[in-house]
Design an enzyme around this catalytic site. Structure first.
Site, PDB file in Angstrom:
ATOM      1  N   ASP A  27       0.995  -1.181   0.003  1.00 47.56           N
ATOM      2  CA  ASP A  27      -0.052   0.011  -0.227  1.00 47.56           C
ATOM      3  C   ASP A  27       1.078   1.005  -0.086  1.00 47.56           C
ATOM      4  OD1 ASP A  27       0.739  -0.935   2.422  1.00 47.56           O
ATOM      5  OD2 ASP A  27      -1.156  -1.218   3.340  1.00 47.56           O
ATOM      6  N   GLU A  57      -6.071   3.244   3.118  1.00 49.76           N
ATOM      7  CA  GLU A  57      -6.741   3.841   4.425  1.00 49.76           C
ATOM      8  C   GLU A  57      -7.971   4.444   4.027  1.00 49.76           C
ATOM      9  OE1 GLU A  57      -5.652   3.389   7.183  1.00 49.76           O
ATOM     10  OE2 GLU A  57      -3.198   3.097   6.769  1.00 49.76           O
TER      11      GLU A  57
END
Length: 362
Positions: A63, A123
């Site tokens: 990520d 997120e």
């Protein structure tokens, strides 16, 4: 070590969601000179494909987004973007995959081609789902995906995983109960939203407690607001909580149970009860066969005794292909998402070495 240099450079330029221009520019700067093909299947993503002439590929995911947090670590390489911080270790994740990329560039033969995925929006909106739907995995004939997350609750440098339940499916629960306020001396003229809220809470707790103990799950409320003054019947109650589970059927049964409790409380009290749950991410569920295959390679990693109740959008890869997730222990460190989150950078070399071993042996 170059993996630490990568992490520090990325830590200084945290960006949010899919808007990652500086991050992607830095990644491209490291990857462009290497013998790989770069692509951006979705906004904010960068993929690097290393072709070793094999009929299929394996993928490693990192990520890339940060959090809207003002950094207070005091590090010499602190964020240069006010109000933004790599507080969840994604800078470390990217650094390890970049280190893997440099190693891949030096190899002449591997069992599989390798696709590196730098993914946005973990997120926020779940960029993994968009990347899966982009077709990039099919285009490169990816057979399985591997991911890793820094984890403060494990000793520094320890790599860990477990079969099946790893990280929970989750959603937010919001309950709004509307009654009718009246002076407390004339309580019979009102509809007590506070009492209705207490009853909803009691029944919700009983719903979760009635499940068999071997099922990992969680249904808790962290906030309750009701009323305005002490001498008036409350006209409104709001309950805010979280639902987490691993099996879809357990998760969906609890969601439905909450809606049914709302209907029951409404019928019993006369108050209007609205129950809302959002989508959330699926559970990270490590498949037995892939777990066993990696374990049989002899790679050193610890088997976790129980899963964690935190969510991760890596689960979308597991809905798409066999995929396996690991934790990399940070040792004693502040919590993830804390404004002072920092860790012993030497662990990154261990994580990167694990990726190299896996890419070479799988």
């Amino acid at each position: 070590m170059q993996v630490i240099q990568y992490r520090r450079a990325l830590h200084r330029i945290p960006e949010l969601d899919q808007d990652l221009p500086e991050t992607l520019a830095y990644l491209r700067g490291i990857l462009s000179p290497l013998s790989c093909t770069l692509s951006s299947p979705i906004p904010g993503a960068l993929c690097a494909f290393f072709d070793f002439g094999r009929p299929d590929a394996i993928a490693f995911r990192s990520d890339a987004d940060a959090l809207p947090i003002t950094e207070r670590t005091g590090l010499p390489f602190t964020s240069v973007h006010p109000g933004r911080m790599h507080a969840c270790g994604h800078d470390g994740h990217m650094a390890m995959v970049l280190d893997l990329a440099v190693w891949l560039d030096q190899q002449t033969a591997l069992p599989h081609n390798v696709l590196l995925l730098f993914q946005p929006a973990e997120e926020t909106t779940g960029g993994a789902k968009d990347l899966c739907q982009s077709g990039v995995l099919e285009a490169h004939k990816v057979q399985c995906v591997f991911g890793m997350h820094l984890w403060p609750e494990l000793p520094a440098g320890v790599i860990a995983s477990r079969k099946r339940e790893m990280m929970s499916r989750s959603c937010e629960v919001s309950v709004t109960i509307t009654g009718r306020s009246s002076h407390i001396a004339k309580a019979e003229e009102g509809l007590d939203a506070l009492a209705a809220g207490v009853e909803f809470y009691r029944r919700a707790a009983a719903l979760e407690a009635a499940l068999p103990p071997h099922l990992f799950r969680l249904l808790k409320f962290g906030r309750m607001e009701s009323g305005t003054v002490r001498n008036a019947v409350s006209g409104k109650t709001v309950l805010l909580g979280s639902l987490r589970a691993f099996q879809d059927e357990v998760f969906l049964d609890l969601q439905q149970g909450l809606r049914e409790i709302g209907q029951q409380v409404q019928a019993d009290t006369g108050c209007q009860v609205a129950v809302h749950t959002n989508d959330g991410y699926p559970a990270v569920w490590n498949p037995d066969a892939l777990y066993d295959r990696v374990k049989n390679l002899g790679l050193p990693f610890l088997e976790l005794e129980k899963p964690v109740m935190i969510s991760e959008d890596f689960s979308w890869y597991q809905r798409h292909l066999p995929a396996l997730f690991f934790f990399l222990g940070c040792g004693p460190s502040p919590a993830l998402h804390a404004d002072n989150f920092a860790f012993d950078e030497s662990i990154l070399a261990k994580g990167a070495a694990f990726w190299k071993q896996l890419a070479g042996a799988f």
